[in-house]
Scaffold this active site. Structure first.
Site, PDB file in Angstrom:
ATOM      1  N   HIS A 181      42.834 -26.363   8.908  1.00 38.50           N
ATOM      2  CA  HIS A 181      42.749 -25.790   7.559  1.00 38.50           C
ATOM      3  C   HIS A 181      42.010 -26.741   6.617  1.00 38.50           C
ATOM      4  O   HIS A 181      41.154 -26.318   5.830  1.00 38.50           O
ATOM      5  CB  HIS A 181      44.161 -25.508   7.040  1.00 38.50           C
ATOM      6  CG  HIS A 181      44.187 -24.892   5.671  1.00 38.50           C
ATOM      7  ND1 HIS A 181      43.849 -23.574   5.440  1.00 38.50           N
ATOM      8  CD2 HIS A 181      44.497 -25.424   4.459  1.00 38.50           C
ATOM      9  CE1 HIS A 181      43.949 -23.311   4.142  1.00 38.50           C
ATOM     10  NE2 HIS A 181      44.342 -24.413   3.531  1.00 38.50           N
ATOM     11  N   GLU A 206      41.855 -21.129  12.924  1.00 33.30           N
ATOM     12  CA  GLU A 206      43.051 -21.050  12.066  1.00 33.30           C
ATOM     13  C   GLU A 206      43.815 -19.756  12.321  1.00 33.30           C
ATOM     14  O   GLU A 206      45.053 -19.750  12.377  1.00 33.30           O
ATOM     15  CB  GLU A 206      42.582 -21.109  10.609  1.00 33.30           C
ATOM     16  CG  GLU A 206      43.532 -21.812   9.684  1.00 33.30           C
ATOM     17  CD  GLU A 206      42.998 -21.828   8.264  1.00 33.30           C
ATOM     18  OE1 GLU A 206      43.727 -22.301   7.411  1.00 33.30           O
ATOM     19  OE2 GLU A 206      41.877 -21.342   8.019  1.00 33.30           O
ATOM     20  N   ASN A 236      34.351 -43.826  36.615  1.00 29.48           N
ATOM     21  CA  ASN A 236      34.316 -44.348  37.976  1.00 29.48           C
ATOM     22  C   ASN A 236      35.694 -44.231  38.631  1.00 29.48           C
ATOM     23  O   ASN A 236      35.817 -43.852  39.801  1.00 29.48           O
ATOM     24  CB  ASN A 236      33.857 -45.811  37.951  1.00 29.48           C
ATOM     25  CG  ASN A 236      33.725 -46.396  39.342  1.00 29.48           C
ATOM     26  OD1 ASN A 236      32.736 -46.176  40.020  1.00 29.48           O
ATOM     27  ND2 ASN A 236      34.738 -47.133  39.772  1.00 29.48           N
TER      28      ASN A 236
END
Length: 695
Positions: free
Chosen positions: A46, A68, A429
């Site tokens: 918001h 929202e 990795n």
């Protein structure tokens, strides 16, 4: 209003909110029933929407607005989170980050958000990504399965509809669509409800009556409805309401009610119904006035309001350039302080000595504060990795938990800015090469979920960062085979390598043991970059591994790159500085104690043999040679677990020095010298990097 002056504030706060959204979305994925987390996510979205709209970034605002809407349904327990919704929201966060980065780069902040907006709207309308109902399902039951959770009926409402049908009433699921150019949607909806109330009773509506009255709906709303009026008559009366585009009546029969009830009781039969029923709030049958049941959330006590006398914020945002300027000014003052201390020692006046000593104490306190201002928790770097690991594990079809330990550990901002990319390489990795696939882990008796631990801690004047996984470990024979094939080492050299030296081959340029090239690994780019970057920061990296149990990468970094404690030494007419953090011991050594072994000078040091390095030869000193000395001073320095003795002319003493970069000068000796400092007498001393001396 001039917006440029607020742009830096918007960028900073947007990045903060996006980081918070990512973190809390990951938390919610682990605890999907925790409405408290949803409330926090909703508030961040918001706020971001409001900021974006104020600054005129429409794509940012429209996307956060639709996010929202979805979050609002979830926090009001009208919708349950599932994998489809999580994936969509994460993609939205990626799009928001891309748009903010575009703004940072001077762009317009526009993005291709149309598809995401439509997906979010679909979720609001009930498309939660669940499988389609079976072909034998009735039309009304199919409609119910695709509804938002708030329109899935609970047991009480189902029984009311069933009893009404048995009593001769008709039950309908009605969808009403308002015209796009309608200006007073709430008024038209009220007129529709007025017609419905005069002819029967509304059992449940979506959105709620309160939301409809406040025009908190798009262009359509739906109701479950009981009436004795004929379907055609009801259709005609509803269609007569102005600015109503379409009215759809679906007859609800006993079969569809029974199917919905079965879905409610047996969650395994329908994932959509299960999620919806779990989120649907228990509602009462509507009275003739058609007031729907209040949500559960309305019954909860409101959070206590903040006290009107609450304390003002205790933090402020400071531009990084101001901190750098402060650091540079203090550095100049430190140089003058050392000069004053030297003058006071030479003049030997009590009042001057006392004043200089007091100034030294005050400037020491000031130095601590200035350095602390530049210290930043590694959390600011670590925060990006949980989301990265989640996405990476998903793309590799693995299950991986990232455990972060010591995120509060602080490092100089200069170091923080540089370590992000090396850590990305090491973590990728570990997830790709280290953690096995689910089937392989189960076959080895391991949990199906692998663990990668990201750990940070202080030790002396250094910070250690470790990346440890519980995967398959390093296959040393394969590493040696690949190294020989790529010409990194010869077969003869490979035979003489220890386990630790074999592990360090992973950091050779272009080295990769991946069987195939992907967007994650296999191109031989990564760990060599890690090593060079860490070394350039005055640190070092090591790796330990146990086959079948896992691998641990350890990075050692200096706390700060600005002001350090150093040992000053004299080399003929020149002065040099060695960082104290690298020095193990100082002493003197007789020339007769130095032995030659395979062409290299060595000494016996505390029951071990360590190499001897002549600083005068290393830097080609113009007026000093240690060859003629029968006894000479030495520094024993450390790099990781390796030691070396460096021969020097004379010790001056310890001092705190300010690091100055060499810039484009002294390019030839940059491998040995990492920078320079200005001493109290105005002379320049070069700072020797022990890490570059010990190979």
């Amino acid at each position: 209003m001039e917006m440029n002056q607020y742009m830096s504030m918007f960028i900073d706060e947007s990045n903060d909110h996006l980081q918070a959204l990512n973190e809390n979305m990951l938390r919610l994925e682990q605890q999907p029933e925790d409405i408290g987390i949803v409330q926090v996510i909703f508030r961040s979205a918001h706020t971001l929407k409001g900021m974006s709209a104020t600054m005129g970034f429409e794509d940012l605002a429209s996307l956060t607005h639709e996010m929202e809407n979805v979050l609002d349904l979830v926090r009001n327990e009208k919708l349950s989170m599932n994998g489809h919704i999580f994936d969509t929201l994460f993609k939205c966060l990626d799009a928001l980050e891309a748009m903010v980065q575009d703004i940072v780069g001077g762009g317009t902040g526009k993005g291709e958000v149309g598809e995401l907006v439509e997906r979010l709207k679909g979720i609001v309308k009930g498309d939660t990504g669940a499988a389609a109902p079976a072909s034998g399902t009735s039309a009304s039951a199919q409609a119910a399965a695709a509804l938002p959770a708030s329109l899935v009926l609970d047991q009480y409402q189902l029984s009311v509809l069933a009893q009404s049908i048995e009593g001769g009433h008709s039950a309908y699921f009605i969808e009403v669509k308002v015209r796009e150019d309608c200006l007073l949607k709430a008024a038209r909806a009220y007129m529709v409800f007025d017609v419905l109330e005069r002819n029967g009773e509304v059992v449940k509506s979506y959105p709620s009556v309160q939301e409809i009255e406040q025009e908190q709906f798009d262009r359509s709303f739906s109701v479950y409805y009981i009436t004795q009026t004929q379907e055609q008559t009801l259709q005609e009366q509803l269609s007569k309401v102005s600015e109503i585009e379409a009215v759809t009546l679906n007859l609800v029969d006993k079969a569809s009610l029974q199917e919905m009830e079965n879905n409610l009781r047996a969650p395994g039969k329908s994932d959509a119904a299960q999620e919806a029923a779990a989120a649907a709030a228990p509602a009462q049958t509507a009275a003739p006035q058609a007031a729907p049941a209040p949500d559960k959330s309305a019954a909860r006590p409101a959070a206590p309001a903040a006290s009107s006398g609450s304390a003002a914020p205790r933090t402020i945002r400071v531009d990084i350039e101001r901190l750098d300027t402060l650091m540079n000014l203090f550095s100049e003052m430190l140089i003058d302080r050392v000069r004053l201390e030297q003058l006071a020692f030479e003049i030997r006046r009590n009042d001057l000595t006392e004043t200089v000593e007091h100034m030294a104490r005050v400037s020491a306190d000031l130095q601590n504060i200035v350095l602390k201002l530049r210290m930043v928790p590694v959390e600011s770097v670590f925060n990006r990795f949980p989301r990265m690991v989640r996405d990476l594990a998903k793309s590799l079809d693995k299950k991986v938990d990232l455990v972060v330990v010591g995120a509060e550990t602080e490092l100089d901002r200069t170091v923080i800015d540089e370590i992000g990319d090396p850590l990305v390489h090491l973590i990728r990795n570990s997830v790709d090469h280290g953690v096995e696939s689910i089937s392989d882990r189960l076959a080895q008796g391991k949990p199906e979920t692998g663990t990668v631990v990201l750990r940070a801690f202080h030790s002396g004047n250094h910070v250690f960062i470790e990346i440890e996984d519980d995967g398959k470990g390093i296959n040393r024979p394969k590493v040696l085979e690949t190294a020989i094939k790529r010409g990194v080492v010869t077969p003869e050299e490979a035979k003489a390598l220890s386990d630790d030296e074999t592990n360090m081959l992973l950091f050779a340029a272009g080295f990769s043991t991946a069987d195939k090239v992907s967007d994650i690994s296999g191109r031989g780019v990564g760990l060599d970059v890690v090593k060079s970057k860490i070394t350039s920061l005055g640190g070092n990296v090591s790796v330990t591994s146990s086959l079948g149990k896992g691998t641990k990468f350890s990075i050692q970094l200096p706390l700060t790159l600005s002001i350090i404690a150093a040992m000053l030494i004299k080399q003929g007419s020149e002065k040099y500085a060695f960082p104290l953090s690298s020095i193990v011991e100082t002493g003197s050594i007789k020339r007769s104690d130095i032995r030659s072994l395979h062409g290299s000078s060595m000494i016996d040091y505390r029951q071990s043999i360590i190499p001897v390095i002549s600083l005068s030869q290393l830097i080609d000193s113009p007026d000093y040679r240690d060859d003629d000395e029968s006894e000479t001073e030495m520094l024993v320095v450390r790099k990781g677990d390796k030691l070396a003795a460096i021969l020097v002319d004379e010790f001056i003493g310890q001092s705190e020095i300010v690091l100055k970069p060499l810039g484009k000068y002294l390019v030839g000796v940059k491998g040995v010298v990492s920078g320079a400092t200005i001493l109290g007498d105005g002379q320049v001393a070069l700072i020797v990097d022990p890490n570059s001396i010990i190979k």
